[in-house]
Design an enzyme around this catalytic site. Structure first.
Site, PDB file in Angstrom:
ATOM      1  CE1 TYR A   1      -4.106   1.377  -0.396  1.00 25.64           C
ATOM      2  CE2 TYR A   1      -3.747   2.468   1.702  1.00 25.64           C
ATOM      3  CZ  TYR A   1      -4.490   2.313   0.550  1.00 25.64           C
ATOM      4  OH  TYR A   1      -5.603   3.075   0.341  1.00 25.64           O
TER       5      TYR A   1
ATOM      6  CE  LYS B   1     -19.577 -20.511 -16.614  1.00 28.13           C
ATOM      7  NZ  LYS B   1     -20.508 -21.371 -17.344  1.00 28.13           N
TER       8      LYS B   1
ATOM      9  CD  GLU C   1     -22.850 -18.818 -16.840  1.00 25.94           C
ATOM     10  OE1 GLU C   1     -23.276 -19.985 -16.815  1.00 25.94           O
ATOM     11  OE2 GLU C   1     -21.890 -18.463 -17.551  1.00 25.94           O
ATOM     12  CG  ASP C   2     -27.297 -18.518 -15.611  1.00 25.55           C
ATOM     13  OD1 ASP C   2     -27.102 -19.229 -16.600  1.00 25.55           O
ATOM     14  OD2 ASP C   2     -27.162 -18.939 -14.449  1.00 25.55           O
TER      15      ASP C   2
ATOM     16  CG  ASP D   1     -25.879 -19.399 -20.307  1.00 32.42           C
ATOM     17  OD1 ASP D   1     -25.628 -20.439 -19.689  1.00 32.42           O
ATOM     18  OD2 ASP D   1     -26.047 -18.305 -19.745  1.00 32.42           O
TER      19      ASP D   1
ATOM     20  CB  ALA E   1     -34.956 -20.984 -31.657  1.00 32.21           C
TER      21      ALA E   1
ATOM     22  CB  ALA F   1     -28.738 -17.950 -25.429  1.00 35.15           C
ATOM     23  CB  ALA F   2     -28.069 -23.094 -25.921  1.00 33.91           C
TER      24      ALA F   2
ATOM     25  CG  ASN G   1     -28.449 -30.818 -16.785  1.00 34.00           C
ATOM     26  OD1 ASN G   1     -28.800 -31.890 -16.336  1.00 34.00           O
ATOM     27  ND2 ASN G   1     -27.189 -30.516 -17.052  1.00 34.00           N
TER      28      ASN G   1
ATOM     29  CG  ASN H   1     -21.609 -25.005 -21.135  1.00 35.67           C
ATOM     30  OD1 ASN H   1     -22.015 -25.920 -21.846  1.00 35.67           O
ATOM     31  ND2 ASN H   1     -22.059 -23.775 -21.261  1.00 35.67           N
TER      32      ASN H   1
END
Length: 407
Positions: free
Chosen positions: A40, A95, A137-138, A163, A196, A198-199, A285, A317
């Site tokens: 510091y 994650k 994510e998500d 995803d 149809a 995102a994935a 899943n 993934n």
């Protein structure tokens, strides 16, 4: 009782002190007055001056080069839907654990209460300078497409929606090997994708880049075709089916059937209409689009994959995103591009065709020799110790070759 037992174990796992799954550990000593002087004030002013003069030196003097932000607004968490940013935190922490466990990448989970897509974009862009990469994510479609595209245009670090592209990479690698075993060609195969979002759109995109010419998709409103007036700018390029096609028409004579939707989205009775020696990926899943055990009984000639860890050929993934980012960070890449994704596909596919190391059998408590390239082993296992070196190295080289690497 089994589900209750799992619930109890999972809650106890997350609640054990310290609560959650991640913590922050200093990487430099800070035990003496001399250490404090360097960590510091006044010592910290020296790297500040260096970075102010040359922002690239942040990679030399801070954790930026090995730090990824895992960011979500909680609008599409697992199969639970819009549970909110805070409720999605256990997934984002998970994650971060996988980043560290598989690729030795540090990750901060960041949950954003965003008003809309533009607000989320602004928040992420504002905090991005401290990170070497952004893992989205998500985030529900279509906002996920808008957010990723805007950030990729604004930032000079990798922005990756797992995803979408993480799933697509693993599916493409597994499909490459499955089609080889079924003696079929990707360019000639009829491919039906149920889902149809995102994935589904990302899978269609990467398969087309790899040579697929007959790829069709459906969503809850039916098969995607140009006659539909409800398609977004992201869906319309994939609306290749003839007007009037039903789900049964799309699946009939398909060489490949991929589910990235919800339980029950693929009617069991339609499996009989698939082409001989089909490939069936049911990836919802924990409950796949069609019962995989019944599917095996009805189509013994099929190669089947799911997202479940208790069945062969798990499309996971964790096989992709840690090593994509590892390769990108190692060369200080400005993006994760199509060339890097293709390199990951090839590396993953090749690993499944090579001899399995002994330590992998031990990790899964399997007898040596039980994992051989074939209908029940078309994709590597997540604990394969070769993934980091093989996949990350291929991704890093692709980054160099395509001109997005800083070094």
């Amino acid at each position: 009782m089994a589900s209750e037992s799992l619930r109890d174990r999972a809650l106890a796992y997350h609640a054990a002190a310290p609560a959650g799954k991640v913590t922050v550990v200093p990487s430099k000593p800070c035990a003496t007055q001399a250490d404090l002087t360097l960590a510091y004030t006044p010592g910290v002013a020296e790297p500040v001056r260096e970075i102010a003069g040359d922002p690239e030196k942040a990679y030399d003097y801070t954790a930026k080069g090995n730090l990824v932000a895992v960011i979500s607004n909680g609008t599409a968490v697992l199969g639970l839907g819009k549970v909110g940013a805070l409720a999605g935190k256990p997934v984002m922490e998970g994650k971060a654990v996988l980043f560290k466990r598989f690729a030795d990448i540090d990750a901060f989970d960041i949950e954003v209460e965003a008003r809309d897509a533009e607000h989320l974009i602004d928040v992420i862009a504002a905090i991005a300078p401290g990170f070497g990469g952004i893992n989205l994510e998500d985030i529900a479609a279509p906002d996920c497409f808008r957010v990723e595209r805007a950030l990729q245009e604004r930032l000079d670090i990798p922005v990756f929606h797992d995803d979408q592209h993480g799933t697509a990479v693993i599916v493409a690698a597994a499909l490459r090997n499955a089609l080889e075993l079924q003696e079929k060609d990707l360019g000639k195969a009829k491919i039906a994708i149920v889902g149809a979002g995102a994935a589904g759109l990302a899978i269609a995109g990467i398969l087309k880049k790899l040579g697929a010419e007959h790829c069709y998709l459906s969503d809850v409103h039916g098969v995607l075709h140009q006659g539909r007036q409800d398609l977004s700018e992201w869906h319309r390029p994939h609306a290749m089916a003839p007007d009037g096609w039903t789900l049964a028409d799309m699946i009939a004579d398909a060489d490949v059937l991929i589910g990235v939707s919800v339980k029950g989205a693929i009617p069991l009775e339609l499996l009989a209409s698939l082409a001989p020696r089909p490939v069936l990926f049911a990836l919802a899943n924990p409950d796949p689009e069609v019962d995989p055990w019944r599917a095996r009984e009805l189509r013994p000639d099929a190669i089947i994959a799911t997202g479940r860890s208790d069945l062969p050929n798990q499309v996971n993934n964790a096989l992709g995103f840690p090593f994509l980012f590892r390769g990108a960070l190692d060369v200080r890449a400005r993006a994760i591009n199509a060339e890097m994704l293709a390199a990951a596909v090839e590396a993953l596919a090749s690993l499944a065709r090579s001899e399995v190391p002994e330590e992998l059998y031990a990790a899964y408590d399997l007898a040596p020799g039980t994992l051989q390239f074939g209908p029940e082993y078309i994709i590597p296992k997540p604990l394969d110790p070769r993934l980091r070196s093989v996949v990350a190295t291929a991704v890093a080289q692709a980054a160099r070759d395509s001109g997005v690497a800083r070094r």
